[in-house]
Design a protein around this motif. Sequence first.
Motif, mmCIF file in Angstrom:
data_model
loop_
_atom_site.group_PDB
_atom_site.id
_atom_site.type_symbol
_atom_site.label_atom_id
_atom_site.label_comp_id
_atom_site.label_asym_id
_atom_site.label_seq_id
_atom_site.Cartn_x
_atom_site.Cartn_y
_atom_site.Cartn_z
ATOM 1 N N UNK A 4 39.570 137.931 37.207
ATOM 2 C CA UNK A 4 38.868 136.809 36.576
ATOM 3 C C UNK A 4 39.660 135.511 36.764
ATOM 4 N N UNK A 5 38.953 134.410 36.835
ATOM 5 C CA UNK A 5 39.582 133.109 37.042
ATOM 6 C C UNK A 5 40.404 132.743 35.809
ATOM 7 N N UNK A 6 41.633 132.292 36.022
ATOM 8 C CA UNK A 6 42.538 131.938 34.928
ATOM 9 C C UNK A 6 42.513 130.424 34.710
ATOM 10 N N UNK A 7 41.708 129.993 33.759
ATOM 11 C CA UNK A 7 41.549 128.566 33.491
ATOM 12 C C UNK A 7 42.847 127.944 32.983
ATOM 13 N N UNK A 8 43.608 128.680 32.208
ATOM 14 C CA UNK A 8 44.869 128.143 31.682
ATOM 15 C C UNK A 8 45.837 127.835 32.826
ATOM 16 N N UNK A 9 45.930 128.725 33.776
ATOM 17 C CA UNK A 9 46.785 128.502 34.938
ATOM 18 C C UNK A 9 46.259 127.341 35.777
ATOM 19 N N UNK A 10 44.947 127.248 35.926
ATOM 20 C CA UNK A 10 44.323 126.167 36.696
ATOM 21 C C UNK A 10 44.676 124.801 36.111
ATOM 22 N N UNK A 41 25.737 130.082 38.809
ATOM 23 C CA UNK A 41 26.509 131.149 39.439
ATOM 24 C C UNK A 41 27.694 130.599 40.249
ATOM 25 N N UNK A 42 28.344 129.602 39.710
ATOM 26 C CA UNK A 42 29.551 129.034 40.322
ATOM 27 C C UNK A 42 30.709 129.373 39.387
ATOM 28 N N UNK A 43 31.438 130.408 39.763
ATOM 29 C CA UNK A 43 32.439 130.995 38.879
ATOM 30 C C UNK A 43 33.701 130.165 38.705
ATOM 31 N N UNK A 44 34.101 129.414 39.723
ATOM 32 C CA UNK A 44 35.363 128.686 39.649
ATOM 33 C C UNK A 44 35.134 127.185 39.793
ATOM 34 N N UNK A 45 36.001 126.386 39.216
ATOM 35 C CA UNK A 45 35.862 124.930 39.326
ATOM 36 C C UNK A 45 35.923 124.427 40.774
ATOM 37 N N UNK A 46 36.546 125.195 41.660
ATOM 38 C CA UNK A 46 36.624 124.765 43.059
ATOM 39 C C UNK A 46 35.251 124.670 43.705
ATOM 40 N N UNK A 47 34.275 125.341 43.143
ATOM 41 C CA UNK A 47 32.914 125.331 43.697
ATOM 42 C C UNK A 47 31.998 124.342 42.979
ATOM 43 N N UNK A 48 32.509 123.664 41.964
ATOM 44 C CA UNK A 48 31.682 122.743 41.194
ATOM 45 C C UNK A 48 31.499 121.420 41.921
ATOM 46 N N UNK A 49 30.409 120.769 41.559
ATOM 47 C CA UNK A 49 30.162 119.392 41.971
ATOM 48 C C UNK A 49 30.011 118.565 40.700
ATOM 49 N N UNK A 50 29.967 117.259 40.897
ATOM 50 C CA UNK A 50 29.858 116.369 39.748
ATOM 51 C C UNK A 50 28.629 116.703 38.901
ATOM 52 N N UNK A 51 27.529 117.051 39.567
ATOM 53 C CA UNK A 51 26.287 117.318 38.836
ATOM 54 C C UNK A 51 26.430 118.464 37.835
ATOM 55 N N UNK A 52 27.312 119.410 38.118
ATOM 56 C CA UNK A 52 27.484 120.535 37.198
ATOM 57 C C UNK A 52 28.122 120.080 35.888
ATOM 58 N N UNK A 53 29.177 119.284 35.986
ATOM 59 C CA UNK A 53 29.808 118.768 34.765
ATOM 60 C C UNK A 53 28.882 117.788 34.046
ATOM 61 N N UNK A 54 28.183 116.962 34.816
ATOM 62 C CA UNK A 54 27.249 116.009 34.203
ATOM 63 C C UNK A 54 26.142 116.760 33.463
ATOM 64 N N UNK A 55 25.625 117.830 34.063
ATOM 65 C CA UNK A 55 24.600 118.640 33.398
ATOM 66 C C UNK A 55 25.130 119.193 32.083
ATOM 67 N N UNK A 56 26.337 119.739 32.123
ATOM 68 C CA UNK A 56 26.905 120.308 30.901
ATOM 69 C C UNK A 56 27.001 119.248 29.816
ATOM 70 N N UNK A 57 27.534 118.083 30.157
ATOM 71 C CA UNK A 57 27.719 117.030 29.156
ATOM 72 C C UNK A 57 26.387 116.506 28.628
ATOM 73 N N UNK A 58 25.398 116.372 29.495
ATOM 74 C CA UNK A 58 24.120 115.793 29.081
ATOM 75 C C UNK A 58 23.221 116.787 28.352
ATOM 76 N N UNK A 59 23.187 118.031 28.830
ATOM 77 C CA UNK A 59 22.219 118.974 28.286
ATOM 78 C C UNK A 59 22.798 119.957 27.271
ATOM 79 N N UNK A 60 24.014 120.381 27.448
ATOM 80 C CA UNK A 60 24.596 121.358 26.545
ATOM 81 C C UNK A 60 25.303 120.694 25.363
ATOM 82 N N UNK A 61 25.654 119.426 25.490
ATOM 83 C CA UNK A 61 26.366 118.741 24.414
ATOM 84 C C UNK A 61 25.477 117.752 23.660
ATOM 85 N N UNK A 62 24.229 117.618 24.063
ATOM 86 C CA UNK A 62 23.362 116.600 23.471
ATOM 87 C C UNK A 62 23.130 116.799 21.971
ATOM 88 N N UNK A 63 23.189 118.025 21.496
ATOM 89 C CA UNK A 63 22.931 118.288 20.077
ATOM 90 C C UNK A 63 24.208 118.350 19.251
#
Length: 91
Positions: A4-10, A41-63
């Motif tokens: 599993x990806x180790x976020x703390x180490x990252x 289905x992007x398991x590690x931050x190395x595969x993320x794009x800006x849109x993924x973080x923007x989606x999280x902030x806009x849609x998952x944090x809106x409430x």
Amino acid sequence: MSKPFDMELFLAGVLTGSHATRQRHVRQAKIIQAEIAERWQRETPWRWRRKHLAWFLEHRMSHRSEATQYYYLLTARLLAHRLEKSWILTF
């Protein structure tokens, strides 16, 4: 089977502040990672794009409260910094 990806180490190289602050960033980064993995289905931050973080902030944090949104924004910016991306993340 892969490990599993180790976020703390990252994040270890870019984390600063008190122990509590570092732990909060790691905990929130793991939550962000899980949400993005579930949605795209992007398991590690190395595969993320800006849109993924923007989606999280806009849609998952809106409430969430403004304070919670702010702390997650700080964590998202820390992730972008660790990825060496010049992404501009806002609400």
